[in-house]
Design a protein around this motif. Structure first.
Motif, PDB file in Angstrom:
ATOM      1  N   CYS A 127       0.857  -1.183   0.000  1.00  0.00           N
ATOM      2  CA  CYS A 127       0.000   0.000   0.000  1.00  0.00           C
ATOM      3  C   CYS A 127       0.894   1.234   0.000  1.00  0.00           C
ATOM      4  N   CYS A 151       0.305   3.677   3.552  1.00  0.00           N
ATOM      5  CA  CYS A 151       0.835   3.288   4.869  1.00  0.00           C
ATOM      6  C   CYS A 151       2.037   2.367   4.743  1.00  0.00           C
ATOM      7  N   GLY A 202      -3.862  -0.966   7.434  1.00  0.00           N
ATOM      8  CA  GLY A 202      -3.111   0.179   7.950  1.00  0.00           C
ATOM      9  C   GLY A 202      -3.782   1.501   7.630  1.00  0.00           C
ATOM     10  N   CYS A 203      -4.513   1.538   6.518  1.00  0.00           N
ATOM     11  CA  CYS A 203      -5.194   2.773   6.136  1.00  0.00           C
ATOM     12  C   CYS A 203      -6.286   2.440   5.126  1.00  0.00           C
ATOM     13  N   SER A 232      -6.491   3.338   2.086  1.00  0.00           N
ATOM     14  CA  SER A 232      -5.955   3.040   0.753  1.00  0.00           C
ATOM     15  C   SER A 232      -5.564   1.572   0.597  1.00  0.00           C
ATOM     16  N   CYS A 233      -5.356   0.884   1.720  1.00  0.00           N
ATOM     17  CA  CYS A 233      -5.057  -0.557   1.666  1.00  0.00           C
ATOM     18  C   CYS A 233      -6.150  -1.282   0.870  1.00  0.00           C
TER      19      CYS A 233
END
Ligand SMILES: [Zn+2]
Ligand SMILES: [Zn+2]
Lengths: 181, 366
Positions: free
Chosen positions: A77, A80, A94-95, A97-98
């Motif tokens: 990703c 993160c 983690g975020c 966008s993952c």
């Protein structure tokens, strides 16, 4: 063995928690076991061995040969910097966008965790509702435009194209300009 | 409202003996997990991101009092002592995860403590509503209203396919965890819980209990919640939980009736003994207190024990926990001392209530 809670005294009591009909054993010393509160169930506890379920299933810990064949684990990703493998190991993203970075692998993961379900059917935030509505309108206008071109009605096609253009502008200014592939 | 109010007060709105099926369902809880777009999740974000999320979310909740129909107090977790954090956990107002957190986390509490919004727990936002009895729709309506107000001003992380994006994949989709806490002494005594648990788990729901020695859940308290958050709408999730809960209530009622019909004297003996322990013991462990509380509660439900108010029992349940006991004692207590203090607390609480009854302020005569 040492108490799981205080990590100081030797264990005397085994407490069994039942989740989904499966027993999870925890070992505590006498002092800590006494403090085990009957009314304090951990509401936010993850389902039983989520991480294990995922990693076993993706063959990460057990099957090393298989691991090399599978590429998704090295997908990273960009926001993160977690890899897919890290996601599986931690059992957490983690975020946001993952989700985009691991999009291809995720249906398999979700299917395992949610009784075969992979698509959201619940509430939609207002802003996204409008965006979705706009997107659908644009899509149907494009279909009409293609039909118009097919029958060589170019004036109509040009008019439709202008409409699409206007809606696209509206979509962009809406601020929720996400994942247009 | 002053933080001390939340720390010292052991009476919470959900403890009122009200709401449907209040004799069996102790409380209903709704939780929504939400994240903001543009900031990484708390597991990986920076100190600066934490601060910005905290500011943005708390500003909305503190500014929109009128629309929220409640006033929130902001509590910075970092500024609390370990004991005070523990007290908030024991009151179910924050999670153990937030209590142990090293980052910039906070909680906003409504005056009646029915709503708590945790910021920067595992997700940026965790909205939680607790109601007494079985009130899934009511609790959902309130949580949903707060969510609506937040989403108008904050950019949520949302995806057409996956829904609300959360840190844990088990929350992805609706981000909704709905749960009911049930007191099931008769099903436990008649050894029916194992079977019920295994049936329910096949329906996408989870049952949790904490088991000590033997096969009986401590305090006979079970929590039933939804497991699935994807592929099911909020309405469906709540309807399913409602219907399962009602079926369990029905079974518990049947089991209570059967016990009264077949083992009345043995049952009465047990319940009155427990009342004796709570009102006279000089040392009370958590486990024993939990068992006796369950018995006395059942005694009240069956109309056998008349001069004790269930809301006092609910209060004792919170009060008997280590953090609360120490807060009340105003000193740290060794485990042995806690048992002593716990026994003292029970004698005081149950005694106070008896006196009020004697004065005729509240009678339970049938
Ligand atoms: Zn220990
Ligand atoms: Zn990420």
């Amino acid at each position: 063995m040492i108490c799981e809670n205080c990590k100081q005294r030797p264990t005397k009591v085994t407490v069994t928690e039942i989740q989904n009909g499966e027993h999870v054993q925890r070992h505590y010393c006498e002092e800590c076991a006494k403090e085990f509160h009957p009314f304090h169930l951990n509401f936010e506890q993850d389902p039983l061995s989520l991480h294990q379920l995922l990693s076993n299933w993706f063959g990460i810990t057990e099957n090393k040969q298989q691991e090399q064949k599978r590429q998704p684990q090295t997908v990273t990703c960009s926001s993160c910097e977690w890899t897919f493998r890290q996601f599986i190991n931690k059992g957490k993203f983690g975020c946001a966008s993952c989700y985009e970075s691991f999009r291809e692998q995720l249906p398999d993961v979700f299917s395992k965790l949610h009784n075969g379900n992979v698509k959201h059917v619940g509430k939609i935030p207002g802003a996204f509702g409008q965006t979705l509505h706009l997107k659908k309108q644009i899509e149907s206008l494009r279909t009409l435009m293609r039909t118009a071109i097919g029958i060589e009605n170019f004036e109509e096609a040009a008019r439709l194209r202008d409409e699409v253009y206007a809606l696209e502008k509206q979509l962009e200014s809406g601020g929720e300009n996400h994942d247009e592939h | 409202m002053n933080i001390e109010h939340f720390l010292n007060n052991s009476v919470m709105s959900w403890m009122a003996f009200e709401g449907k099926y209040a004799d069996i369902v102790m409380s209903t809880r709704i939780r929504l997990a939400r994240n903001l777009t543009g900031y990484r999740f708390p597991l990986s974000f920076s100190e600066n991101e934490a601060l910005q999320v905290d500011k943005a979310v708390s500003a909305v909740l503190l500014d929109e009092e009128a629309e929220l129909e409640t006033t929130f107090s902001y509590i910075d977790i970092k500024g609390l002592s370990t004991l005070n954090r523990q007290v908030l956990v024991e009151k179910h107002l924050i999670s153990p995860k937030l209590a142990n957190s090293e980052i910039n986390g906070s909680v906003l509490l409504s005056d009646n403590e029915a709503v708590s919004v945790m910021i920067n727990e595992e997700d940026h936002i965790r909205i939680q509503c607790i109601f007494p009895g079985l009130q899934l729709q009511e609790a959902w309506r309130q949580a949903n209203n707060i969510d609506d107000i937040l989403e108008k001003q904050l950019p949520y992380a949302f995806d057409e396919q996956f829904g609300y994006l959360t840190s844990c994949p088990t929350n992805t989709g609706t981000g909704l965890r709905s749960s009911v806490m049930m007191h099931l002494p008769a099903l436990t005594m008649t050894n029916q819980m194992n079977r019920i648990v295994s049936v329910i788990s096949r329906l996408g729901l989870v049952v949790r209990g904490i088991y000590g020695e033997g096969s009986k859940a401590l305090g006979n308290i079970y929590q039933v919640s939804n497991q699935t958050t994807l592929g099911k709408s909020e309405e469906d999730i709540l309807t399913d939980l409602q219907s399962i809960t009602e079926q369990i209530i029905e079974k518990e009622r049947e089991a209570r009736l059967a016990l009264m019909n077949t083992r009345e004297n043995a049952l009465k003996d047990r319940l009155y003994r427990s009342l004796g322990v709570l009102t006279h013991a000089r040392l009370l462990s958590t486990e024993e207190a939990g068992r006796c509380l369950s018995d006395v509660r059942l005694g009240i439900d069956l109309g056998l024990i008349k001069n004790i108010n269930v809301s006092i029992l609910n209060e004792c349940m919170i009060f008997m926990q280590p953090g609360f006991l120490q807060k009340y004692a105003d000193t740290s207590l060794q485990p042995e001392e806690r048992d002593e203090f716990r026994a003292k607390m029970f004698r005081e609480r149950l005694q106070v209530k008896n006196n009020i009854d004697d004065e005729g302020e509240e009678t339970h005569d049938v």
